[in-house]
Design an enzyme around this catalytic site. Structure first.
Site, PDB file in Angstrom:
ATOM      1  N   HIS A   1      53.846  49.577 118.804  1.00 52.96           N
ATOM      2  CA  HIS A   1      55.387  49.163 118.933  1.00 52.96           C
ATOM      3  C   HIS A   1      55.550  48.321 119.849  1.00 52.96           C
ATOM      4  O   HIS A   1      54.585  48.388 120.499  1.00 52.96           O
ATOM      5  CB  HIS A   1      56.269  49.786 118.647  1.00 52.96           C
ATOM      6  CG  HIS A   1      55.810  51.421 119.822  1.00 52.96           C
ATOM      7  ND1 HIS A   1      55.072  52.328 119.228  1.00 52.96           N
ATOM      8  CD2 HIS A   1      55.804  51.662 120.836  1.00 52.96           C
ATOM      9  CE1 HIS A   1      54.487  53.333 120.455  1.00 52.96           C
ATOM     10  NE2 HIS A   1      55.690  52.350 121.479  1.00 52.96           N
TER      11      HIS A   1
ATOM     12  N   GLN B   1      50.788  55.391 126.383  1.00 57.37           N
ATOM     13  CA  GLN B   1      51.561  55.325 124.276  1.00 57.37           C
ATOM     14  C   GLN B   1      51.890  56.795 124.204  1.00 57.37           C
ATOM     15  O   GLN B   1      51.234  57.340 124.633  1.00 57.37           O
ATOM     16  CB  GLN B   1      50.457  54.526 124.157  1.00 57.37           C
ATOM     17  CG  GLN B   1      50.690  54.619 121.961  1.00 57.37           C
ATOM     18  CD  GLN B   1      49.561  53.803 121.624  1.00 57.37           C
ATOM     19  OE1 GLN B   1      48.675  53.357 121.986  1.00 57.37           O
ATOM     20  NE2 GLN B   1      49.701  54.202 119.962  1.00 57.37           N
TER      21      GLN B   1
ATOM     22  N   HIS C   1      57.602  46.585 122.459  1.00 52.74           N
ATOM     23  CA  HIS C   1      58.909  46.619 123.148  1.00 52.74           C
ATOM     24  C   HIS C   1      59.292  45.228 123.596  1.00 52.74           C
ATOM     25  O   HIS C   1      58.718  44.899 124.233  1.00 52.74           O
ATOM     26  CB  HIS C   1      59.201  47.482 125.257  1.00 52.74           C
ATOM     27  CG  HIS C   1      58.113  49.228 124.394  1.00 52.74           C
ATOM     28  ND1 HIS C   1      59.020  50.380 124.919  1.00 52.74           N
ATOM     29  CD2 HIS C   1      57.130  49.481 124.207  1.00 52.74           C
ATOM     30  CE1 HIS C   1      58.922  51.657 124.849  1.00 52.74           C
ATOM     31  NE2 HIS C   1      56.998  51.044 124.682  1.00 52.74           N
TER      32      HIS C   1
END
Ligand code: 5GP
Length: 115
Positions: A101, A95, A103
């Site tokens: 987040h 990370q 992907h």
């Protein structure tokens, strides 16, 4: 208080991003260094620093992130051919931005095991 990351600034509109999907709970935008023909990042509007933070998060809020990501993928027309969803956590997970987040990777055949 957690540090201001590049994704805080994207969400605030302070730096430009190619937004591909948005709803009440998530923002989805193109990755600046795509690892597939389609590479989109999905972030919650309610900030979490990392996947581990979800262990302390209301399941409804967690669900809103995942529903938003699925809707973003559907809006992009990715469901039929398929795609990969990745969340990197921490150092070994690689990370690099401390704002959670997902992907969404698509547009080519993925390989397994992942690198
Ligand atoms: P991580 O390695 O933390 O899972 O993923 C971070 C992702 O953010 C990387 O794929 C990287 O290319 C992307 N990224 C880093 N800076 C920016 C930026 O300023 N704009 C956008 N759209 N993506 C970024």
């Amino acid at each position: 208080m957690s540090e201001v990351t590049i994704f805080d600034r994207v969400l605030a509109g302070e730096i430009p991003a190619q937004v591909v999907y948005e709803d009440e709970h998530v923002l989805a935008f193109q990755d600046i260094m795509p690892q597939a023909p389609i590479h989109v990042l999905v972030i919650p509007k309610q900030k979490k620093r990392c996947y581990d933070d979800l262990a302390d998060t209301n399941p409804e809020e967690v669900g809103q992130l995942f529903v938003g990501a699925a809707r973003a993928a559907r809006a992009l027309g990715l469901a039929e051919n398929g795609y990969r969803v990745v969340i990197n956590h921490g150092r070994d997970g690689q990370q690099t931005v401390d704002y959670i987040h997902l992907h969404l990777l698509a547009g080519r055949q993925m390989i397994w095991p992942p690198g």
